[in-house]
Design a protein around this motif. Structure first.
Motif, mmCIF file in Angstrom:
data_model
loop_
_atom_site.group_PDB
_atom_site.id
_atom_site.type_symbol
_atom_site.label_atom_id
_atom_site.label_comp_id
_atom_site.label_asym_id
_atom_site.label_seq_id
_atom_site.Cartn_x
_atom_site.Cartn_y
_atom_site.Cartn_z
ATOM 1 N N ARG A 75 13.085 -55.428 -22.968
ATOM 2 C CA ARG A 75 14.557 -55.437 -23.075
ATOM 3 C C ARG A 75 15.205 -54.866 -21.819
ATOM 4 N N ASP A 76 14.601 -53.815 -21.254
ATOM 5 C CA ASP A 76 15.121 -53.255 -19.999
ATOM 6 C C ASP A 76 15.078 -54.293 -18.887
ATOM 7 N N TYR A 80 15.094 -57.634 -19.134
ATOM 8 C CA TYR A 80 16.057 -58.708 -19.340
ATOM 9 C C TYR A 80 17.489 -58.226 -19.158
ATOM 10 N N ARG A 81 17.741 -56.975 -19.485
ATOM 11 C CA ARG A 81 19.072 -56.404 -19.239
ATOM 12 C C ARG A 81 19.338 -56.340 -17.740
ATOM 13 N N GLY A 137 20.194 -59.642 -16.271
ATOM 14 C CA GLY A 137 21.469 -60.202 -16.686
ATOM 15 C C GLY A 137 21.324 -61.403 -17.586
ATOM 16 N N ASP A 148 20.532 -63.137 -21.492
ATOM 17 C CA ASP A 148 21.033 -62.856 -22.840
ATOM 18 C C ASP A 148 19.915 -62.405 -23.766
ATOM 19 N N GLY A 149 19.467 -61.176 -23.600
ATOM 20 C CA GLY A 149 18.480 -60.616 -24.509
ATOM 21 C C GLY A 149 17.092 -61.193 -24.316
#
Length: 431
Positions: free
Chosen positions: A331-332, A334-335, A338, A340-341
């Motif tokens: 998740r880090d 993909y965040r 930028g 979408d999750g």
């Protein structure tokens, strides 16, 4: 007299400029000698490759005129060998909108080291890095045909079976690149690893079809373990054709060495040392020293110096953190990218591949990504002789401190797996 001399010089310069403009305009008005001539175009591409291989400042013919695609991310997984990059790359590979390429720089390195470049002499560092950057730029812009100058044996009609570990890319193991894979979810195959299936069914790779498939995907990700330092990527980071994001994967240098000893033939002296506890006189300490210095220099640039060209484009990720908390770290990532999750398929892959304890024999090979990730993170502590650990700690003292890896002072401390050697750290991306 002085005024007349200056006037004369200005007239000469003006005359030369006018002649240059006239000649250039005349040449541009002529039809291109390469129009409709595939052999000439091929020759242009090859000449461009030789320039790029021997001059890092050149721009390949194939890259001229390309523009950035709005919203597209160009993701580089940047790491040293045996740092867990194959495992980490799967977090990108499993996303259905990411076109993933596994270590294409292998072919550049092989071409140079086999003496096929630059008049059969050993390449200088700048030449090798120039070739690396040119290839990465072309692949990020979905020009896989640029690989043809490096692949051996050369592709025939843009088709090859020699692309290094092409079966590691789901994009290359899926239609339309591999029609035989229609209807098969390689990421969830329980009977055999996805690479085994793909290697059997998708050996012939058409680079033209693959380039078009790349353009149809929203993002491009490349795993690279041959670029020494993140500063070597500045040219790509500043290129307006790319929206480059660099995920810098690091791992405890002691674990990196243990992994290399297990799979690379050049580490025979280290294996003797590990078995006997006595350091051979001919053991090469330089390589792990270089690895530590490159790792530290890159982390220092991304975390401490934070130059403008790297802000918003750099994320440092420790393999140990990923192995212990794969979903959180995914998740880090993909965040930071930028996006979408985390896609559900990525989460399914994590669940299926990070708790493997009794895998079949064919799953165990040096690039395997199926493992008990928590146990793998610190298993080196049970395999390395304490004297080797001491040597690496001496060579890599500042690297260990910067990245939050604790040193050990005794065999008992080394073998006590209930005591973690990974300090809690949070590495924020540079904004």
């Amino acid at each position: 007299m002085e005024c007349s001399w200056k006037t004369l010089l200005l007239l000469v310069c003006a005359s030369l400029v006018v002649q240059y403009i006239a000649i250039r305009s005349f040449r541009e008005s002529l039809p291109s000698s390469c129009q409709g001539n595939s052999h000439c175009l091929e020759r242009q591409a090859k000449e461009s490759w030789w320039r790029s291989a021997c001059d890092e400042s050149s721009v390949p013919v194939e890259t001229v005129g390309t523009g950035a695609v709005p919203g597209r991310r160009h993701i580089l997984l940047f790491a040293a060998t045996r740092s867990g990059s194959s495992f980490t790359g799967q977090l990108l590979n499993q996303h259905p909108d990411i076109f993933y390429v596994y270590e294409p720089l292998f072919h550049v390195w092989q071409s140079f080291t086999n003496g096929s470049c630059c008049h059969r002499r050993a390449p200088e560092r700048r030449e090798l890095l120039g070739a690396y950057r040119d290839l990465l730029l072309n692949l990020f812009t979905c020009r896989l045909g640029f690989l043809e100058s490096y692949i051996h044996p050369p592709p025939q009609d843009h088709v090859t079976a020699a692309l290094f570990r092409s079966s590691s890319s789901l994009a290359l193991c899926s239609p339309p690149v591999c029609p035989e894979a229609g209807g098969v979810d390689l990421s969830l195959s329980a009977s055999q690893p996805e690479e085994a299936w793909c290697h059997k069914k998708c050996r012939a790779l058409n680079l033209t079809v693959a380039s078009e498939a790349c353009r149809q995907r929203g993002h491009v990700a490349i795993k690279a373990v041959r670029v020494p330092r993140v500063a070597d990527l500045r040219t790509l980071s500043e290129d307006p054709r790319l929206d480059l994001r660099i995920v810098h994967l690091v791992r405890d240098p002691r674990a990196v060495l243990a992994s290399r000893m297990g799979v690379f033939s050049g580490f025979r002296a280290w294996r003797i040392w590990n078995a006997t506890g006595r350091q051979p006189r001919y053991v090469d300490l330089a390589q792990i020293g270089h690895t530590c210095r490159d790792m530290e220099a890159s982390a220092d640039t991304g975390l401490l110096q934070r130059p403008g060209w790297l802000r918003g484009r750099y994320l440092l990720l420790r393999y140990e953190d990923l192995a212990l908390r794969p979903e959180d770290k995914a998740r880090d990532i993909y965040r930071f990218l930028g996006l979408d999750g985390v896609h559900p398929r990525v989460l399914r892959w994590i669940a299926h591949n990070t708790n493997v304890t009794n895998a079949p024999a064919e799953w165990h090979y040096k690039y395997s990504t199926a493992r008990d990730s928590k146990a793998a993170a610190e298993s080196w502590r049970l395999r390395l002789h304490f004297s080797i650990v001491q040597a690496v700690q001496s060579l890599c003292n500042s690297t260990l401190a910067l990245l939050g890896y604790k040193q050990v002072q005794s065999v008992e401390e080394l073998r006590n797996l209930s005591h973690s050697l990974v300090e809690p750290r949070t590495f924020q991306p540079a904004l």
